[in-house]
Structure formats: structure tokens, C-alpha cells
Design an enzyme around this catalytic site. Structure first.
Site, PDB file in Angstrom:
ATOM      1  N   HIS A   1      -3.726   5.895   3.611  1.00  0.00           N
ATOM      2  CA  HIS A   1      -4.399   4.646   3.236  1.00  0.00           C
ATOM      3  C   HIS A   1      -3.713   3.433   3.862  1.00  0.00           C
ATOM      4  O   HIS A   1      -4.372   2.552   4.422  1.00  0.00           O
ATOM      5  CB  HIS A   1      -4.433   4.519   1.713  1.00  0.00           C
ATOM      6  CG  HIS A   1      -5.397   3.492   1.206  1.00  0.00           C
ATOM      7  ND1 HIS A   1      -5.001   2.241   0.794  1.00  0.00           N
ATOM      8  CD2 HIS A   1      -6.735   3.535   1.040  1.00  0.00           C
ATOM      9  CE1 HIS A   1      -6.060   1.559   0.379  1.00  0.00           C
ATOM     10  NE2 HIS A   1      -7.127   2.315   0.530  1.00  0.00           N
TER      11      HIS A   1
ATOM     12  N   ASP B   1       0.853  -1.183   0.000  1.00  0.00           N
ATOM     13  CA  ASP B   1       0.000   0.000   0.000  1.00  0.00           C
ATOM     14  C   ASP B   1       0.887   1.230   0.000  1.00  0.00           C
ATOM     15  O   ASP B   1       2.041   1.173  -0.422  1.00  0.00           O
ATOM     16  CB  ASP B   1      -0.888  -0.038   1.257  1.00  0.00           C
ATOM     17  CG  ASP B   1      -2.232   0.632   1.055  1.00  0.00           C
ATOM     18  OD1 ASP B   1      -2.250   1.859   0.868  1.00  0.00           O
ATOM     19  OD2 ASP B   1      -3.257  -0.065   1.073  1.00  0.00           O
TER      20      ASP B   1
ATOM     21  N   SER C   1     -11.331  -1.671  -0.008  1.00  0.00           N
ATOM     22  CA  SER C   1     -10.030  -1.672   0.669  1.00  0.00           C
ATOM     23  C   SER C   1     -10.193  -2.152   2.108  1.00  0.00           C
ATOM     24  O   SER C   1      -9.458  -3.017   2.590  1.00  0.00           O
ATOM     25  CB  SER C   1      -9.427  -0.266   0.674  1.00  0.00           C
ATOM     26  OG  SER C   1      -8.978   0.107  -0.596  1.00  0.00           O
TER      27      SER C   1
END
Length: 449
Positions: A99, A62, A264
């Protein structure tokens, strides 16, 4: 090669405002923890009495991760930054680490404060996070130019047993380097979990659409598929992905936290569930772990009868507690995946079945036909029994003719005591719908609508 589409938890939009749930939140000193509805739905307190993911490393491919966040400190390994081409990936800050920090916290956050009661707690709080910053995952160009292949190989070589990939690119197939990296991970018994996407589309996305990768869709707190969750034959499971509270590297009115929707987040919950299982069942292969998740999955009550796998639900929503406690046969080493290099994809076939959760939801069963040797043996037994019956009948008739009274008398044909063979019973027939048959027919309502 930079990614054309990063699957951020909300498709680029963070949901603001308070959560509204059908059930009252559990008592807690911290509102952030109250808003983690998946932990309540999963009965996390019972799960953690069985497994916390201790000893399992989950790689988060990520953006970088803020390893200094109060809810993650001590749980994040240095990792590597493939965006810059060097250096660790655990010191992320600001937008570039938001994220990755969120995904890491859903998997292995441990909270903070007295007893860890404040902040975000992950489903596998004792797992370790290996952050691997992926080119394109934070919108930055790749230093190496080969997608996620180098990052995935690094994760495998550095002890990851589960790899969380909450990103994707809309394309029909992976590059040769990406395919080789996926094969490399599978040959090293690493479970790959990827997000299906946030466009409400059936367009294939890499890595989720690659055979051997566990593709995940998003569901709400009632188990219904989120309307923007991508779908298709590659989807295997769904998990919580609506109104998900997680840690952040950006400060907002709640502190360093965020509230979001997306596949996600659901992918991170599946990776966490896999970590729980890998800690509890260290001898199971990656495919067998996936098989256990699939065979304990469930559907909403009004979706019963859906033909499985469904393109929106896959095999249903994960039930981590059931996956940890149900008697599920291990099955083949590849589980629901094709063998590396080809084959078909489906749940592992076992002579036994595994029931769904105790709400009476989905029951997934496997089925095998009768083998040829067994059929031959049954035919031989039937022939022998028929011969015995014929011999007995002949002996009785002969004895009656020799010793019996005159025809028409007592014991004669039709008289009291005359011999009548038993009526032959029809052979046993398995009835339609018997155990071993998947339910047929379309869903009662279009999933995800």
C-alpha cells in the site's frame, strides 16, 4: 492503538482486467503508462512544464515503501518505521509494503527505461518521498501504542511540507495525542491530506474528519463520485480513485504493479497536486495551497447547481493545471480550515473570485457585504446631492418669476420651455444570482450513486 479500519486503495480488493475508457490512450511504449488515465485527464505534460514538485518533500504515513522499485529508486528517503519502533521505512517488501509503495508511486513515481517512458509516473515526479511506517497501516500492532501521532511529528520535524494519510479509523474524534500532533503539523505550515474512507458511509473517520485536515473522496474518469467513497461535511475535494494503476511491492502478471479503486489513491493525487503547488508557490501557506485547490475545483456538467460544499463532492474535483495557472487571490493563511484551536471551516473569503476550468464547470466566488463606513459615506453624498438639487430648483423658479412672461404666456407654467425636474432614478439593486452568490438547490441526481 491499532487502527480498526485501514483505507486501502480498493477497500481490500484489487481490480483485475483491462481498463475501458471513453478516449483512446496516448501513444506509449508501455501499457502500464497507458493505463494511468489521470495523467491524461490532468494534461500532465503541460503541468510538468510548470512544476514537477522539485524541492518538496511529501511524507507518506502508511506501510513501508519499496524504495528499490524501478519507478521509485532515488526518490525515496530512508524515513522511519514506527511499526517496529526503529529502522528506516524505505526497504519494504511483499505484502507489508504494497500500500505504501502504491501511494508513493502515485505521488512521485518517475517511471523507468528510456526517457522514463515505462512504468508508473507520479503527478509530482520530482518530489521526494519520506516514508513513515504507521502502526496499523499494514495490519501490524503498534510498538508505541499511540496511533499516528509520533509518526506525524516525525514527518514534520524531518522536512515534510505535505503529509499523505491514506488510512483511517472510524471514530468520532482523535485521541488527545493525535489532535496535538495535527495541531503541531499545522503550526509548522504542513498540509495534511487524508482519505475519507471506502465504505460508502457517512460515519466520521480519523484523521479525515479532524478540522484542519483536507479530506478527499474518490471519483471516476468522468468526474463522478465513486459509490463506495465515504461522505460527509468534512469532505473538501475529490480526485481520481477508480481503476488506478500504481507501483507495487508484489509481483503480478504485469510485474510489480497493481490496479485498484479507493480514496487512498485519490488522496495521493491530491497530495501530489499540493506538492506541485508548494514548488510553484513557495510563499503560500498550507491553507492557501488548499484554498487554491478548492477554488479551481470543478463538477460534472450535470451536477452544476449543486450547493457547495456538497457532502459527496466537497467543492469538486481537483484541476492541478488550473490550480497552477489561474489568478487566485492568496486569501487568509488558514484557507478553508479553522484557525488552530477552533473556528469555522470554509473557502477563504476574497474580494476577487477564481473561475473553474475551461470546460465551463464550477465557478467558486466569495462575497463580502458593504461596510458601515461605506454606507454612511454614500448617505452623506446622497444628502449633499439633494441639497444641491433643491437650491438649483429654487434659484431657477425665482429667476423665472422675476424675468419671465405673464402666466400662461410663452415660458409660463405648462408652456413650451417650462422647467420640469429630471425623474428620479430608483437606487441600484443587486439582482439575485449576481456574482458572489453560491448556487443553491440539491444536485440533479444523488451524488455518488
Amino acid at each position: 492503538m491499532s487502527f480498526t479500519r485501514t483505507l486501502r486503495a480498493v477497500g481490500g480488493a484489487v481490480v483485475a482486467g483491462a481498463l475501458l475508457f471513453g478516449t483512446a490512450p496516448v501513444a506509449s511504449a508501455d501499457q502500464i503508462r497507458n493505463e494511468q488515465w489521470p495523467l491524461q485527464m490532468f494534461n500532465a505534460d503541460s503541468i510538468w512544464k510548470i512544476s514537477t514538485g522539485k524541492g518538496v518533500t511529501v511524507a507518506v504515513l502508511d506501510s513501508p515503501v519499496d524504495g528499490n522499485h524501478a519507478d521509485l529508486a532515488g526518490s525515496v528517503l530512508p524515513g522511519k518505521n514506527f511499526i517496529t519502533g526503529s529502522g528506516p521505512a524505505d526497504q519494504g517488501t511483499g505484502d507489508d509494503a504494497d500500500h505504501g509503495t502504491a501511494m508513493a508511486s502515485i505521488i512521485a513515481g518517475h517511471g523507468h527505461g528510456a526517457g522514463g517512458a515505462d512504468g508508473v509516473k507520479g503527478l509530482a515526479p520530482d518530489a521526494k518521498i519520506l516514508p513513515v511506517a504507521v502502526p496499523g497501516a499494514s495490519g501490524q500492532p503498534s510498538a508505541g501504542g499511540d496511533g499516528f501521532s509520533q509518526a506525524l511529528r516525525y514527518a514534520v520535524d524531518n522536512g515534510a511540507k505535505v503529509v499523505n494519510m491514506s488510512f483511517g479509523t472510524q471514530k468520532s474524534s482523535p485521541s488527545p495525542e493525535e489532535q496535538q500532533a495535527i495541531d503541531y503539523a499545522r503550526k509548522h505550515d504542513v498540509l495534511l491530506v487524508a482519505a475519507s474512507g471506502n465504505d460508502g458511509s457517512s460515519a466520521p473517520s480519523v484523521p479525515a474528519s479532524v478540522p484542519g485536515v483536507l479530506a478527499v473522496g474518490a471519483a471516476d474518469n468522468h468526474g463522478y463520485v465513486w459509490q463506495k467513497s465515504d461522505y460527509g461535511p468534512n469532505v473538501k475535494l475529490v480526485a481520481p480513485g477508480v481503476n488506478i494503476r500504481s507501483a507495487s511491492s508484489i509481483v503480478d502478471v504485469h510485474g510489480k504493479y497493481r490496479l485498484a479503486n479507493g480514496t487512498s489513491d485519490s488522496t495521493a493525487y491530491v497530495s501530489a497536486a499540493a506538492a506541485l503547488l508548494r514548488a510553484k508557490f513557495p510563499d503560500l501557506t498550507a491553507g492557501q495551497i488548499a484554498n487554491r485547490l478548492i477554488k479551481t475545483a470543478s463538477l460534472p456538467a450535470d451536477q452544476q447547481g449543486t450547493s457547495l460544499p456538497d457532502q459527496h463532492y466537497g467543492y469538486g474535483s481537483i484541476n492541478p493545471l488550473s490550480a497552477l495557472t489561474k489568478d487566485v487571490p492568496a486569501g487568509s493563511k488558514d484557507g478553508p480550515f479553522p484557525a488552530v484551536g477552533g473556528g469555522s471551516s470554509g473557502p477563504s473569503s476574497d474580494p476577487s473570485s477564481a473561475a473553474g476550468d475551461n470546460s465551463g464547470n464550477l465557478t467558486i466566488q466569495s462575497h463580502k457585504g458593504l461596510s458601515a463606513p461605506f454606507i454612511i459615506l454614500m448617505l452623506v453624498v446622497v444628502v449633499v446631492l439633494l441639497v444641491i438639487v433643491v437650491v438649483v430648483v429654487m434659484v431657477v423658479k425665482k429667476k423665472n418669476r422675476r424675468n419671465g412672461p405673464p402666466p400662461g404666456g410663452f415660458g409660463g407654467p405648462g408652456g413650451p420651455g417650462g422647467f420640469m425636474p429630471y425623474q428620479q432614478q430608483p437606487p441600484y439593486q443587486q439582482q439575485p444570482g449576481a456574482p458572489g452568490s453560491y448556487p443553491q438547490g440539491p444536485p440533479t441526481q444523488p451524488p455518488g450513486q
